[in-house]
Structures are given as C-alpha cells and as structure tokens.
Design a protein around this motif. Structure first.
Motif, short mmCIF file in Angstrom:
data_model
loop_
_atom_site.label_atom_id
_atom_site.label_comp_id
_atom_site.label_asym_id
_atom_site.label_seq_id
_atom_site.Cartn_x
_atom_site.Cartn_y
_atom_site.Cartn_z
N GLY A 158 0.84 -1.19 0.00
CA GLY A 158 0.00 0.00 0.00
C GLY A 158 0.87 1.24 0.00
O GLY A 158 2.07 1.16 -0.25
N GLY A 159 0.23 2.38 0.27
CA GLY A 159 1.02 3.61 0.21
C GLY A 159 0.29 4.79 0.79
O GLY A 159 -0.88 4.72 1.17
N LEU A 160 1.03 5.89 0.83
CA LEU A 160 0.49 7.15 1.31
C LEU A 160 0.59 8.15 0.18
O LEU A 160 1.65 8.29 -0.44
CB LEU A 160 1.33 7.65 2.50
CG LEU A 160 1.52 6.65 3.65
CD1 LEU A 160 2.55 7.18 4.64
CD2 LEU A 160 0.18 6.39 4.34
N ILE A 161 -0.52 8.81 -0.09
CA ILE A 161 -0.48 9.87 -1.10
C ILE A 161 -0.48 11.18 -0.34
O ILE A 161 -1.51 11.61 0.19
CB ILE A 161 -1.65 9.74 -2.08
CG1 ILE A 161 -1.63 8.35 -2.71
CG2 ILE A 161 -1.55 10.82 -3.15
CD1 ILE A 161 -2.87 8.03 -3.49
N THR A 162 0.68 11.78 -0.27
CA THR A 162 0.85 12.99 0.54
C THR A 162 1.01 14.17 -0.39
O THR A 162 2.09 14.71 -0.56
CB THR A 162 2.09 12.84 1.43
OG1 THR A 162 3.23 12.61 0.60
CG2 THR A 162 1.95 11.65 2.38
N TYR A 163 -0.12 14.54 -0.98
CA TYR A 163 -0.07 15.60 -1.98
C TYR A 163 0.11 16.96 -1.28
O TYR A 163 0.89 17.78 -1.71
CB TYR A 163 -1.34 15.55 -2.81
CG TYR A 163 -1.23 16.17 -4.17
CD1 TYR A 163 -0.26 15.76 -5.06
CD2 TYR A 163 -2.11 17.17 -4.58
CE1 TYR A 163 -0.16 16.32 -6.31
CE2 TYR A 163 -2.01 17.75 -5.82
CZ TYR A 163 -1.03 17.33 -6.69
OH TYR A 163 -0.94 17.90 -7.94
N SER A 164 -0.62 17.16 -0.19
CA SER A 164 -0.48 18.42 0.55
C SER A 164 0.68 18.29 1.54
O SER A 164 1.04 17.20 1.98
CB SER A 164 -1.77 18.72 1.31
OG SER A 164 -1.97 17.76 2.34
N ASN A 165 1.26 19.44 1.92
CA ASN A 165 2.32 19.42 2.93
C ASN A 165 1.80 18.89 4.26
O ASN A 165 2.51 18.18 4.97
CB ASN A 165 2.88 20.84 3.13
CG ASN A 165 3.90 21.18 2.06
OD1 ASN A 165 4.18 20.35 1.18
ND2 ASN A 165 4.45 22.38 2.12
N GLU A 166 0.57 19.27 4.57
CA GLU A 166 -0.03 18.83 5.82
C GLU A 166 -0.01 17.30 5.92
O GLU A 166 0.34 16.75 6.96
CB GLU A 166 -1.48 19.35 5.85
CG GLU A 166 -2.15 19.24 7.19
CD GLU A 166 -3.65 19.49 7.05
OE1 GLU A 166 -4.06 20.27 6.16
OE2 GLU A 166 -4.40 18.85 7.81
N LEU A 167 -0.36 16.63 4.80
CA LEU A 167 -0.39 15.17 4.85
C LEU A 167 1.01 14.57 4.80
O LEU A 167 1.23 13.47 5.31
CB LEU A 167 -1.27 14.61 3.73
CG LEU A 167 -2.78 14.80 3.94
CD1 LEU A 167 -3.57 14.18 2.79
CD2 LEU A 167 -3.27 14.22 5.26
N LYS A 168 1.97 15.29 4.21
CA LYS A 168 3.36 14.80 4.29
C LYS A 168 3.77 14.69 5.76
O LYS A 168 4.42 13.73 6.17
CB LYS A 168 4.31 15.75 3.54
CG LYS A 168 4.24 15.66 2.02
CD LYS A 168 5.26 16.57 1.36
CE LYS A 168 5.11 16.59 -0.16
NZ LYS A 168 3.86 17.19 -0.66
N HIS A 169 3.37 15.70 6.51
CA HIS A 169 3.69 15.69 7.94
C HIS A 169 2.84 14.68 8.69
O HIS A 169 3.34 13.82 9.43
CB HIS A 169 3.48 17.09 8.51
CG HIS A 169 3.57 17.16 9.99
ND1 HIS A 169 4.72 16.81 10.67
CD2 HIS A 169 2.66 17.49 10.93
CE1 HIS A 169 4.52 16.94 11.97
NE2 HIS A 169 3.27 17.34 12.15
N LYS A 170 1.54 14.74 8.44
CA LYS A 170 0.62 13.94 9.26
C LYS A 170 0.71 12.45 8.97
O LYS A 170 0.71 11.62 9.89
CB LYS A 170 -0.82 14.44 9.01
CG LYS A 170 -1.80 13.93 10.03
CD LYS A 170 -3.18 14.54 9.87
CE LYS A 170 -4.15 13.73 10.72
NZ LYS A 170 -5.53 13.91 10.30
#
Lengths: 414, 414
Positions: free
Chosen positions: B300-312
C-alpha cells in the motif's frame, strides 16, 4: 480535397506499436469535414517511401507522412523526402536555437546527431515542434502538398494543432463539418441507444449525424452537422435535452475529463477530497492529480492494498474485515469514514474490489467492486459487477467512483 | 514470402476506430518470422478495393483483407472479391447450418440478410468462423493468395489462429525475419545511440538491423534478422552484451513492464514495497497494482499531496518542510523513511516534484523531481529535471522511480 496518410515505421508493421496516429489524423481531418481517403503503413525503406509518395500523389492532393524523423540511423524520412523533392539540406538557425534550448533546459549535452536535426530541406516550410527536436516539414510541388511530421504521438498531435491545421485552414478553403461530443459515464452502449432512441430519430430528421464512441466506462456521443457552425444552436438544443434527461450519465462535453469536472465542482463548493483505495491502488488519486491545479481540492490518500493497512491506516475495525471480508459494503464504508478522519477532507472516495484475474469466489466473483463516498452529510455506497479483465476493472472502478462523487456533489439521484 | 494487409472500413479512416487488427496481424506474422510489408486502410468502396488488391498483388505474395463481411448494405467485400476472382456465389450448407445454430443459441430470429452469409464464392476455401456468421475466404490465383477475414477483432483473431495460421504453415515453407526487443529506462535516445555506437556498427556488420523505439522514459531497441530464427543465438549474444554493459538501463525484453520486473525481484527477495507519493499522486502504486499477483509484494502507500499530509501521514518533520521546501532531497528522504515505519514494508519509494505546468520557480523549475528509496540498508536519493508537460513528468517520474528501486535491488551502480 483528397487527403492520404502514410505512416512510416517497421514497428507499426510488425505490430510492436498500434498505429494510433492514423486514427487521430482521421479524426482531425473529419473535424475539417474531410475524410481521409487512404492510410498506408510502410517500412523505413527509402524506395518504399518514394514509391508510396508517388502513388499517393496520383490519388490525393494532400499527403501527411508520419515517422522516421528521429536522430538515429534508422530514421530516413527527411533524407528521402529531401531527395524526392530535389532539394538539399541547410542549417536552420531558428531550429538550432530551439534544439539548444531544448537540451539546456534538460541539463543535457547536445550531440552531433541532435545538431543534425536543424539541417532541413531548402524550400520546405519548417513547422516548429515545441515538444521535440524534429520539426515538421511542409513541401509543395505541382499543386500537391506533403507534410512530414514526427511519429511520436504527442509531438505529431501538437504540431498538427499548433502548426498544420491553422495553415491548412488559411491556405485552403475548407468548409468543415461541425461536431460536439457529449460525454457519458455509467451506462452501456446498447442500453443508452434504447433510452435515447427517439431523441436520436429526431436528430436524424434534422439532418444531423450521430456516432457512438464507447470505451471502458465511458461513451462519447458525437453529433455532427455537415453544414458547419451554422448548426451550432441546433446541436446545442439536443445537448441541453440529453443533459436534462440524463444528468446521472452526462458529465461533460468534448473530451472533458470526469476527474476535472469533479475537481471544478469541489472548487466551487470550496471542498476538499481524499481517497482510500484498495483495488485501484492509487488510480483514483492519480486521475485527480493528472489535472493541473488539483492541489486546490485534492489533499492525498491512503492506498490500503493489504488488509493490514486497511486497519492500520484507515482504522477499519478488524472484526469488520473478518466478518464481512475486504470486498464488502461494510469495509468500503469504514474505509471512507476512516479516511475522512485521517485525511481531514470533506469528501473521501473509498473503493475495494476483486480486480482479477484471480481471487474471485462464487459469492464474490472477479469484477465485484464496492465503493463508498463519505460526505459532510453522511456516507453512501454502491457496488458493481464489472468483467474479468484486470485493467478494465481498475479503469471502470475509477470512472464510476468519480461519477458517484459527481452525482453526490450535484445532488443527482442515480 | 511477402505479406500485405488491407483493412477495409470507413470507421478506420475517420478515426472512429483505432486499427488494432493491423498491429495484431503484424505480430502474428512476425511470430512466423515474416514481417508484414505494407498495411493499407481503404474505404468500403468497390473500385478502391479492386485497385488496392491489384496493387498489392504486384508487390506481395499473400494479402490479408479484413472487414466488410457483415450482413449490412455497406459490407461489400464478399461481392467485390467474388467478382474480382471471376467466380459466383453458391449456398454453403455447412455455413448455413452454423448460422442457424448461431442464432438459435442466442434465441434470436434469423433474418434474410443472415442467410445471405452462407452464400459464398465457388472455388474459394471457406474458413469456419466459430464466433460469428461471416466465414473467412481463401482465394488463390496465379501463385498469389488472398485471405478475406471479418473486421471484428475477436472474430478475425480466432479465425487466424484456428484456420489461417495452420493452413499457412502447411502450405508454405516459411522463412522470415526474427526480432528481439531490448527494453531500456533512464537514458535518452541520442545519448544511448552515442554509447552503443560500436555495438550497433558490429550488429550491422553481422547483417542485423536495429531500430530505436522511444516513448517518454523508455526506449525499446529492436534487433532484427532477415534470416529468421537461425540468428536467434547471434541476437542473444548482442543482448547479453548490452545487458552486461548497461545493466542500469536494460530492464527487460520484448515489452516487459518495468513494474512487473521490479515485482519479480521483490518476490525473489521475499520483500515488500510501499510508496509515499506526492507529484505522482498514486501513479507508482497504481503501476504496481496493474500487474496481477502484486499483492504478494505490494502492500500500500500514502499519497501525501499536501504538505499537511506529508507531515501527518508520513511524519515528515515540519521544520524540514519549512527549511527545505516540499521538493527537496531532505523531504524525499524523510518521506521514504517515514513511510517505511508507517507502512512496515522493506522498501519504500518516495517522490516529490513539480509536475507543472505551474508552480515552478527559478531555483525549482517545473520538471524538478526528487525521489528517495528507503531500503533495509539505508535510504538513497536522486533527482531529475524533466520537461514542462505535466502528464509526461508524472509518467517519467514513475518509470525512473521503478528503475531506481530495480537498481538498488540488483546492487547496480548508476
């Protein structure tokens, strides 16, 4: 005006590459009201090119040639045409400057073979290729026109749009037919044909033409008038009618991307979206991100391909996974609601399904997909039985999911 | 034996249908060691059919004609060929019985036009079409052969496989060309040409041919021998050489998918992979999942398009985001390492970049992409400057990231 297409390339003849250029050119000329008369694919062999151009000049007025313009040894189109039209190569400084910029921007050194791309036939009109180093060439001889374009589809297409079509329109008196294409999602071709039967008959009575252009998950309905733009209003009235009658299917016009349409709606609502994807493995997010400006509404997502990650990332309770199985309404719902909390977005699309070709059971066959959309007002689900083909199942899941969210945003009942 | 293909159908010329039959036939003949010499698409017009068959009989020994065999008025191939070969139609009882069964099985009434499908040219060999009502027809005249097949792809294909190819093999002593294609990632066409210049020259001295087939991020090198399968060993030795010299670029053969190649390597290592994607928005994961059986290694994976989600989601420290910006080596590294913990996989691919067309600055132009791969041994990074085209930047990022992981799995130095 009679138009012929010659595609040059061994890779097309041996079936390594499907010739999509011929179809695209066919459509481009059809929009000008011209049907391509003949399309031939030949080898990268000098004598074959010469013989075929000779034969086409007997039968047609305008010949489009694609392929064989690259910098390597197997690319012989430019040399062959230069000889055919009895001219010679000269350095084109504008093209050289473009090639230099092209490599500089990519931080790459320019090779001798790249500089050769700027050696072009005297007397030909040179057509700027923004996306590559091989320009197009426009030759004229005895009232016949030959236009040579690169074979790489995106280079060929942008050269056609930016250079060739405007020049053709200005040089020749082309009265084109006029088209509008209605984009539909969520219904099969024969079902649609039955539903719009009467609308279609009236359209024919008004001397318009209709073509059904289906692809997995999408149908395009192309309405054409041979009278050109003067029928624009008439065509628009037919479009309004089908939009009003079938808002659950009609999502746009003229090749619009359903994810872009959904993106606009989200922007209008000042809302954000995220995804929790299993069987599509990121394909829904990737389709949002394909549109520039998507960062205004798309935040991110969770790809929960394994059950473990469905639990760990999206907080799907383990007992729900165990009791109902990963492909179930309950899990789709839990994925969407879990995603809404973790991603902190207004909307979340969640999908879980059996893409195939393996992994199906009698109860849950290959092609079964559950999807859920969490909204500020609540969570909604639907399921589909697609087919056996993995790639098409993934593609259809993405498109149905986008349309599901679109309908919820517009409060359209399915 | 020289083979030509004639595809009949207005829908192909106006681009309503992409001509996949020609590519499929090209591949089928290639497997016999025969390269199709020329493929032409023409209208459903009697004189065009006659002229084109005449021209092909001048140049080729065997002509495959597809299309125009249906039961409707625009289908004129059978009548035209019957006239061309100077024969007449007669009722074929075997075909009639097949057509009757065909309709009975589908609970449909048979129309007069369907019965006409059993009227077939005297003297032609009739080829059974299990999947449709129009049989194939095999004509011979003056040492030339013409085979007429339906245009519906699955009917054409099964007729070829079940009827035409076995007959061809038994009737003709087939010696033709033989191809192998080397798949490369991570180098441009002209740079590759310079590097393999001497290898390429020797290949020509051995009377082999080489073609460069580039697409964004990938180059296919097709090596061909006119002597057919007897050169298989020679071609193999050239392939081994280029694989040994450029293991950083050569990832497979004959159309293999780089994500499938990486998947096999992961399986061999009993290792798992996950992703943390920004600019590709799930495209890397989606490419893994496109291959069936990917659940064995892809989690699976993480889609961290926003900076907020890169952090969170991926725990990228806020000060790293603030100090270096989202598109930086430091953030790519932190995404990969964060992902490794959250996803609990052996490998994580992380990418962050400016896909464009907007969002670039002088320091960080559109097309700049940083990628990191976290491995059990440590984390590795690289960056690229791609172009201005959003779609191609995303596609190239995906392919370069796959190759980056491939090289790390194989301990290949770039």
């Amino acid at each position: 005006m009679k138009v012929g297409v010659i595609c040059i390339g061994d890779e097309l003849l041996i079936g390594q590459t499907v010739n999509t250029n011929a179809a695209w050119l066919g459509q481009a000329f059809r929009k000008l009201g011209i049907s391509v008369y003949k399309a031939t694919t030949i080898r990268d062999v000098k004598q074959d090119i010469i013989d075929t151009v000779d034969a086409f000049f007997q039968e047609t007025d305008l010949v489009i040639v694609t392929g064989g313009l690259g910098p390597t040894n197997d690319d012989i189109t430019k040399a062959t045409l230069t000889e055919y039209f009895g001219t010679s190569l000269e350095l084109n400084k504008t093209v050289l400057a473009h090639v230099e910029r092209f490599f500089k921007r990519r931080n790459k050194e320019m090779l001798d073979s790249n500089i050769q791309q700027a050696m072009l036939p005297k007397g030909a009109t040179i057509l700027h290729n923004e996306n590559g180093t091989a320009p197009g060439m426009w030759f004229e001889q005895n009232n016949k026109t030959l236009i040579s374009l690169p074979g790489v589809p995106y280079e060929m297409k942008s050269l056609m749009k930016d250079e060739v079509l405007p020049l053709l329109k200005s040089k020749f008196h082309v009265i084109g037919s006029f088209h509008q294409t209605v984009m539909l999602q969520g219904i099969g071709e024969s079902f649609l044909a039955e539903k719009i039967n009467r609308w279609e008959k009236r359209l024919y009575q008004d001397k318009l033409h209709l073509a059904y252009l289906p692809s997995p998950g999408i149908i395009k309905l192309r309405i054409t008038s041979d009278k050109g733009i003067e029928d624009a209003g008439l065509i628009q009235s037919y479009i309004e009618e089908i939009k009003t009658d079938y808002p659950q299917y009609v999502y746009g016009l003229n090749g619009e991307d359903i994810f872009e349409v959904v993106g606009h709606l989200l922007k209008q609502n000042n809302a954000t979206v995220g995804t929790v994807e299993s069987c599509t493995g990121g394909g829904i997010s990737n389709s949002f991100v394909a549109n520039s400006g998507s960062s205004e509404y798309f935040q991110g997502g969770l790809i929960t391909y394994s059950n473990e990650l469905k639990h760990k990332l999206a907080n799907v309770p383990e007992d729900i996974l165990n009791n109902y199985g990963a492909v179930s309404e309950e899990v789709a719902k839990a994925m969407a609601l879990g995603g809404q909390k973790v991603l902190n977005t207004d909307y979340v699309i969640a999908v879980t399904g059996i893409a195939g070709p393996n992994g199906g059971t009698e109860d849950k066959p290959v092609g079964l997909v559950w999807m859920a959309v969490a909204t500020p007002e609540g969570v909604y689900t639907q399921h589909h039985h697609f087919g056996n083909h993995r790639g098409r199942n993934i593609e259809k899941t993405q498109l149905y999911a986008a349309n599901f969210l679109r309908k919820l945003l517009l409060k359209i009942k399915s």
